[in-house]
Write a protein that holds these residues in place. Structure first.
Motif, PDB file in Angstrom:
ATOM      1  N   ASP A 252      -4.674 -24.015   3.808  1.00 34.85           N
ATOM      2  CA  ASP A 252      -3.358 -23.422   4.025  1.00 34.85           C
ATOM      3  C   ASP A 252      -3.468 -21.943   3.683  1.00 34.85           C
ATOM      4  N   PHE A 253      -3.806 -21.134   4.697  1.00 41.63           N
ATOM      5  CA  PHE A 253      -4.084 -19.724   4.471  1.00 41.63           C
ATOM      6  C   PHE A 253      -3.386 -18.828   5.488  1.00 41.63           C
ATOM      7  N   THR A 254      -2.919 -17.695   5.001  1.00 39.11           N
ATOM      8  CA  THR A 254      -2.482 -16.576   5.828  1.00 39.11           C
ATOM      9  C   THR A 254      -3.146 -15.343   5.221  1.00 39.11           C
ATOM     10  N   ILE A 255      -2.900 -14.175   5.795  1.00 40.03           N
ATOM     11  CA  ILE A 255      -3.456 -12.960   5.204  1.00 40.03           C
ATOM     12  C   ILE A 255      -2.464 -11.814   5.332  1.00 40.03           C
ATOM     13  N   TRP A 256      -2.290 -11.062   4.249  1.00 42.56           N
ATOM     14  CA  TRP A 256      -1.359  -9.934   4.264  1.00 42.56           C
ATOM     15  C   TRP A 256      -2.113  -8.622   4.459  1.00 42.56           C
ATOM     16  N   THR A 257      -1.352  -7.643   4.943  1.00 40.19           N
ATOM     17  CA  THR A 257      -1.845  -6.282   5.106  1.00 40.19           C
ATOM     18  C   THR A 257      -0.930  -5.358   4.317  1.00 40.19           C
ATOM     19  N   SER A 258      -1.526  -4.361   3.678  1.00 37.75           N
ATOM     20  CA  SER A 258      -0.717  -3.407   2.914  1.00 37.75           C
ATOM     21  C   SER A 258      -1.337  -2.023   3.013  1.00 37.75           C
ATOM     22  N   TYR A 259      -0.606  -1.041   2.500  1.00 39.09           N
ATOM     23  CA  TYR A 259      -1.144   0.311   2.385  1.00 39.09           C
ATOM     24  C   TYR A 259      -1.276   0.675   0.921  1.00 39.09           C
ATOM     25  N   VAL A 260      -2.403   1.289   0.603  1.00 42.39           N
ATOM     26  CA  VAL A 260      -2.679   1.736  -0.753  1.00 42.39           C
ATOM     27  C   VAL A 260      -3.240   3.153  -0.697  1.00 42.39           C
ATOM     28  N   VAL A 261      -3.243   3.812  -1.831  1.00 40.78           N
ATOM     29  CA  VAL A 261      -3.883   5.118  -1.972  1.00 40.78           C
ATOM     30  C   VAL A 261      -4.764   5.076  -3.209  1.00 40.78           C
ATOM     31  N   LYS A 262      -5.484   6.134  -3.438  1.00 43.11           N
ATOM     32  CA  LYS A 262      -6.335   6.211  -4.619  1.00 43.11           C
ATOM     33  C   LYS A 262      -5.486   6.277  -5.880  1.00 43.11           C
ATOM     34  N   LYS A 263      -5.915   5.544  -6.900  1.00 43.60           N
ATOM     35  CA  LYS A 263      -5.218   5.566  -8.189  1.00 43.60           C
ATOM     36  C   LYS A 263      -5.187   7.002  -8.716  1.00 43.60           C
ATOM     37  N   GLY A 264      -4.057   7.370  -9.262  1.00 41.23           N
ATOM     38  CA  GLY A 264      -3.905   8.731  -9.764  1.00 41.23           C
ATOM     39  C   GLY A 264      -3.123   9.624  -8.823  1.00 41.23           C
ATOM     40  N   THR A 265      -2.808   9.121  -7.625  1.00 39.94           N
ATOM     41  CA  THR A 265      -1.955   9.881  -6.702  1.00 39.94           C
ATOM     42  C   THR A 265      -0.592  10.092  -7.369  1.00 39.94           C
ATOM     43  N   PRO A 266      -0.054  11.313  -7.353  1.00 44.15           N
ATOM     44  CA  PRO A 266       1.237  11.571  -8.009  1.00 44.15           C
ATOM     45  C   PRO A 266       2.317  10.589  -7.567  1.00 44.15           C
ATOM     46  N   ARG A 267       3.083  10.118  -8.535  1.00 43.39           N
ATOM     47  CA  ARG A 267       4.098   9.094  -8.256  1.00 43.39           C
ATOM     48  C   ARG A 267       5.098   9.535  -7.177  1.00 43.39           C
ATOM     49  N   PRO A 268       5.565  10.787  -7.176  1.00 41.39           N
ATOM     50  CA  PRO A 268       6.502  11.183  -6.111  1.00 41.39           C
ATOM     51  C   PRO A 268       5.915  11.010  -4.711  1.00 41.39           C
ATOM     52  N   ILE A 269       4.600  11.243  -4.558  1.00 42.74           N
ATOM     53  CA  ILE A 269       3.962  11.066  -3.251  1.00 42.74           C
ATOM     54  C   ILE A 269       3.867   9.580  -2.909  1.00 42.74           C
ATOM     55  N   VAL A 270       3.533   8.748  -3.903  1.00 47.01           N
ATOM     56  CA  VAL A 270       3.486   7.296  -3.683  1.00 47.01           C
ATOM     57  C   VAL A 270       4.854   6.793  -3.242  1.00 47.01           C
ATOM     58  N   GLU A 271       5.906   7.245  -3.918  1.00 45.30           N
ATOM     59  CA  GLU A 271       7.272   6.833  -3.568  1.00 45.30           C
ATOM     60  C   GLU A 271       7.653   7.340  -2.177  1.00 45.30           C
ATOM     61  N   ARG A 272       7.194   8.545  -1.836  1.00 46.75           N
ATOM     62  CA  ARG A 272       7.501   9.100  -0.502  1.00 46.75           C
ATOM     63  C   ARG A 272       6.835   8.267   0.578  1.00 46.75           C
ATOM     64  N   LEU A 273       5.595   7.892   0.352  1.00 46.01           N
ATOM     65  CA  LEU A 273       4.887   7.055   1.324  1.00 46.01           C
ATOM     66  C   LEU A 273       5.513   5.667   1.416  1.00 46.01           C
ATOM     67  N   ASN A 274       5.923   5.122   0.281  1.00 45.25           N
ATOM     68  CA  ASN A 274       6.584   3.820   0.269  1.00 45.25           C
ATOM     69  C   ASN A 274       7.829   3.853   1.155  1.00 45.25           C
ATOM     70  N   ALA A 275       8.610   4.912   1.014  1.00 38.63           N
ATOM     71  CA  ALA A 275       9.838   5.041   1.809  1.00 38.63           C
ATOM     72  C   ALA A 275       9.519   5.181   3.292  1.00 38.63           C
TER      73      ALA A 275
END
Length: 329
Positions: A252-275
């Motif tokens: 019983d398997f599916t697979i998800w896809t997501s977007y990530v960046v390198k750890k240490g990327t400034p939080r405001p940029i992470v939040e901007r990309l999330n939006a």
């Protein structure tokens, strides 16, 4: 430390943090690359190209898709991690690139925690695809055929050693006792071409709408779904599911896809990309394109919620590796 030295240090720190803050507020000031860890033409590439336009529109900047296959996605992952943690490399990943290489390959130089979760995209159903003349029309028939082929084992293809699809092959062996031969590729596109050409017997793959055309043309067959639900479009919603299979009930398997960046990327940029990613998933054309591929699009998820989801998935796949006993040779 005298007063002048303290003043100079303070001024330097103010200049540094001021430049960082300005860089964040002006993001993006140059091209953002969406790194796809497989060759063009595969399911992962389709997802990136469906979303790149809406993401670019929301960011009010230029976004390009970059394909870099090899080493089960590790080459692309290492390129992202070698770049600056500034949000200009957006990695499109799944458990096969973000988690499993770190658990099965001792030579992998990164850990799941080296990536910062940004936003999820979608969940894809997994199917079993066979060459058109293979005498198996269901999951159970495939198992029976594999068991009978002791002297000439069936071959199955994956986008690389150590990926989820490779672990599914190992689980297939463990659960059924049949021997099958693993054939790794640099992505799904060349794998499907060899399946169509008859050089490969079968594969565990994320569903793509193009398979309907190939099946209609008699170039391959979809014989099963590795999930309990009938999430596939007609005519594939009538294929045997793992829940209906006697031999593969545990699949019983599916697979998800997501977007990530390198750890240490400034939080405001992470939040901007999330939006921006969340907005792209609401774009009617992009969403329709993903749903035509039988993908279930994620509802918007905060960065904090995503981080918790990611941590739980790391643990889940750690348990899968323990079950199979798999280690990359």
């Amino acid at each position: 430390m005298n007063r002048l030295t303290r003043w100079l240090c303070a001024a330097a720190l103010m200049t540094f943090f001021g430049s960082v803050s300005m860089a964040e507020s002006r993001y993006p000031s140059r091209v953002v690359s969406m790194m796809v860890p497989y060759a063009a033409g595969a399911a992962s590439d389709f997802t990136a190209r469906a979303l790149s336009g809406p993401i670019a529109k929301d960011l009010d900047g230029q976004v390009i898709v970059e394909n870099l296959g090899g080493a089960s996605g590790a080459i692309a992952a290492n390129k992202v991690l070698a770049a600056a943690a500034d949000g200009y490399y957006l990695f499109q990943g799944s458990p096969s690139e973000l988690i499993l290489p770190t658990l099965v390959n001792k030579s992998t130089r990164y850990k799941p925690e080296d990536f910062q979760w940004v936003a999820p995209v979608a969940v894809s159903p997994l199917i079993v695809v066979v060459r058109s003349d293979l005498p198996a029309h269901s999951l159970d028939e495939l198992v029976d055929l594999a068991k009978a082929r002791k002297d000439a084992p069936l071959s199955y293809g994956t986008p690389g050693a150590g990926t989820l699809y490779n672990l599914l092959g190992e689980l297939f062996i463990k659960k059924t006792g049949a021997q099958i031969t693993h054939v790794p590729y640099k992505g799904g596109a060349p794998l499907i071409q060899d399946l169509i050409g008859g050089q490969l017997d079968f594969a565990f793959m994320p569903y793509q709408a193009i398979y309907a055309d190939y099946a209609k043309q008699g170039r391959l067959r979809v014989i099963g779904a590795l999930s309990s639900g009938k999430s596939l479009p007609a005519p594939f919603n009538s294929v045997q599911s793992s829940a209906e299979s006697k031999a593969l009930k545990a699949f019983d398997f599916t697979i998800w896809t997501s977007y990530v960046v390198k750890k240490g990327t400034p939080r405001p940029i992470v939040e901007r990309l999330n939006a921006a990613i969340s907005a792209s998933l609401k774009d009617p054309q992009a969403r329709s394109s993903l749903e035509l591929q039988a993908k279930t699009v994620f509802e918007p998820m905060t960065v904090e919620a995503g981080e918790k989801f990611y941590a739980s998935e790391v643990e889940r796949y750690r348990q899968l590796v323990k079950t199979t006993g798999y280690e990359l040779p």
